[in-house]
Design an enzyme around this catalytic site. Structure first.
Site, PDB file in Angstrom:
ATOM      1  N   GLU A 164      32.354  35.060  38.286  1.00 10.20           N
ATOM      2  CA  GLU A 164      33.351  35.662  39.118  1.00 10.20           C
ATOM      3  C   GLU A 164      33.591  37.091  39.124  1.00 10.20           C
ATOM      4  OE1 GLU A 164      36.986  36.630  41.020  1.00 10.20           O
ATOM      5  OE2 GLU A 164      36.606  37.052  39.022  1.00 10.20           O
ATOM      6  N   HIS A 186      37.513  31.017  36.377  1.00 11.37           N
ATOM      7  CA  HIS A 186      36.204  31.524  35.860  1.00 11.37           C
ATOM      8  C   HIS A 186      36.524  31.773  34.329  1.00 11.37           C
ATOM      9  CE1 HIS A 186      37.634  35.535  35.935  1.00 11.37           C
ATOM     10  NE2 HIS A 186      38.472  35.295  36.884  1.00 11.37           N
ATOM     11  N   ASP A 230      34.289  33.686  32.603  1.00 12.51           N
ATOM     12  CA  ASP A 230      33.609  35.062  32.526  1.00 12.51           C
ATOM     13  C   ASP A 230      34.952  36.134  32.526  1.00 12.51           C
ATOM     14  OD1 ASP A 230      33.707  34.496  35.125  1.00 12.51           O
ATOM     15  OD2 ASP A 230      32.565  36.434  35.662  1.00 12.51           O
ATOM     16  N   ASP A 285      43.253  37.448  32.872  1.00  8.48           N
ATOM     17  CA  ASP A 285      42.174  37.191  33.826  1.00  8.48           C
ATOM     18  C   ASP A 285      41.117  36.531  33.215  1.00  8.48           C
ATOM     19  OD1 ASP A 285      40.942  37.361  36.314  1.00  8.48           O
ATOM     20  OD2 ASP A 285      40.302  39.455  36.203  1.00  8.48           O
ATOM     21  N   GLU A 287      43.983  32.732  39.477  1.00  7.93           N
ATOM     22  CA  GLU A 287      43.949  34.256  39.350  1.00  7.93           C
ATOM     23  C   GLU A 287      45.445  34.967  39.192  1.00  7.93           C
ATOM     24  OE1 GLU A 287      41.543  36.293  39.289  1.00  7.93           O
ATOM     25  OE2 GLU A 287      39.712  35.133  40.053  1.00  7.93           O
TER      26      GLU A 287
END
Length: 377
Positions: A135, A68, A70, A101, A164
């Site tokens: 996400e 992701h 975002d 992240d 992740e």
């Protein structure tokens, strides 16, 4: 000193303020790099969320990276040592919102694929990228929608690495080879409001519910298994009353969550909760939110390839764990393929001064590239 390809891309991505569900051009940067490698790109916009699916090749197996663009909000900027969207290098770390992240992972994925294809232009199978900008948010219009679209046309991912931040102390010390399921119940128990001095004219839903709630909290839902701890039942929110000390409340609202293993499924949990509430003769309404099923990759070519790749880079094997919260891996696992999570150290994710070791980004790039070599070369 010139930035490595991974560091340069990570800095570019971090500089873009892609707070959920805004992408801020991150995906455009990735798409341009992948198009240059011969990937076919599909941009999938659902409501406020931008996603893309990229694929190089048409044959099986289909190996995909998922992640992701975002990030969570930066919060109080005064607490940051450096501006969160100005990537900064200090003491061997790359600072910035999303460094761990998971923009660092995205950069490592892209560069790993570039290097792999340069050495293996006619690789076996296919390589895919499933990238979303939703996400960290409600995860309604992101990965789950792309997965549904792919499954409808019979395009299923065989193997997937989700980037992740799985690591604990050093990058690659932990590989998440599964996750617990999550289900939330919003319970309203109805009573009759009244004066505390006249309890016979009222019906206190708090008193009525205590035994049932205690039974649910004390229930041994399962004993877990070799990969999962026992299922956990927790009450994070409970509310009743008007605030006055002389009013019996008319209803009690309770929110509870279960993080459950592969020993259970949603239907089993729903039945057990309803049976317990009905046994205590409560007048209740119960609404469920199904956050995700548990998934597990305990064997297979992907797991072997990742463990070998991490071992080659770190000279030690990773620990296989299923701890932590949920991830988009739960949606991808619905395709029936193998799914694991491998990414940076998670010590600073969602915190001020989020950061990742620069050396770890290079190691992660090597781990991803070696995994590709183990599976598709």
């Amino acid at each position: 000193m010139t930035d490595t390809p991974t560091l340069a891309l990570a800095k570019d991505l971090i500089s873009r303020q892609s707070v959920t569900p805004v992408d801020a051009g991150c995906q455009k940067v990735m798409i341009e790099r992948l198009q240059a490698l011969g990937f076919k790109i599909e941009v999938m916009v659902f409501e406020d969320t931008t996603n893309f699916w990229a694929r190089r090749g048409t044959e099986a197996p289909l190996f995909a990276f998922a992640g992701h663009t975002d990030v969570v909000p930066a919060g109080n900027l005064e607490l940051w040592d450096t501006p969160p969207f100005e990537p900064t290098i200090k003491d061997g770390f790359l600072y910035g919102r999303g460094a761990a992240d998971m923009k660092g992972s995205l950069a490592s994925m892209v560069v790993a694929v570039e290097q792999f294809i340069a050495q293996n232009p006619n690789h076996k199978g296919s390589i895919g990228f499933l990238i979303t900008s939703d996400e960290e948010g409600p995860f309604i219009n992101g990965t789950v929608r792309v997965v549904e679209a792919l499954m409808e046309r019979g395009e299923n991912i065989d193997m997937c690495i989700v980037g992740e931040p799985s690591s604990t102390e050093v990058v690659g010390d932990v590989v998440k080879n599964g996750r617990r399921g999550s289900i939330t119940g919003d319970l309203t128990v109805k009573g009759i409001q009244g004066h505390v001095a006249y309890p016979h004219l009222a019906k206190n839903p708090v008193h009525q519910s205590l035994m049932a709630l205690n039974e649910l909290a004390e229930t041994e839902w399962d004993q877990g298994n070799d990969y999962f701890p026992p299922t956990s039942f927790q009450i994070p929110n409970i509310q009743a009353g008007t605030g006055a000390s002389n009013v019996i409340p008319g209803e009690l609202r309770v929110q509870f969550n279960l993080r459950y293993s592969t020993e259970l499924n949603n239907d089993m949990i729903v039945k057990r909760v309803n049976d317990t509430l009905s046994k205590h003769k409560l007048d209740y309404q119960l609404d469920w939110t199904f956050n995700g099923d548990p998934f597990l990759t305990d064997t297979g070519d992907l797991l072997d390839a990742v463990v070998t790749a991490v071992g080659d880079v770190n000279q030690t094997k990773p620990e296989l764990l299923t701890t932590g919260g949920t991830s988009d891996g739960r949606f991808i696992a619905r395709m029936g393929g193998q799914v694991v999570e491998l990414g940076p150290v998670n010590a600073t994710i969602h915190k001020v001064n989020e950061r990742v070791k620069i050396d770890d980004l290079e190691k992660l790039t090597n781990m991803y590239q070696k995994t590709l070599e183990n599976v598709l070369a």
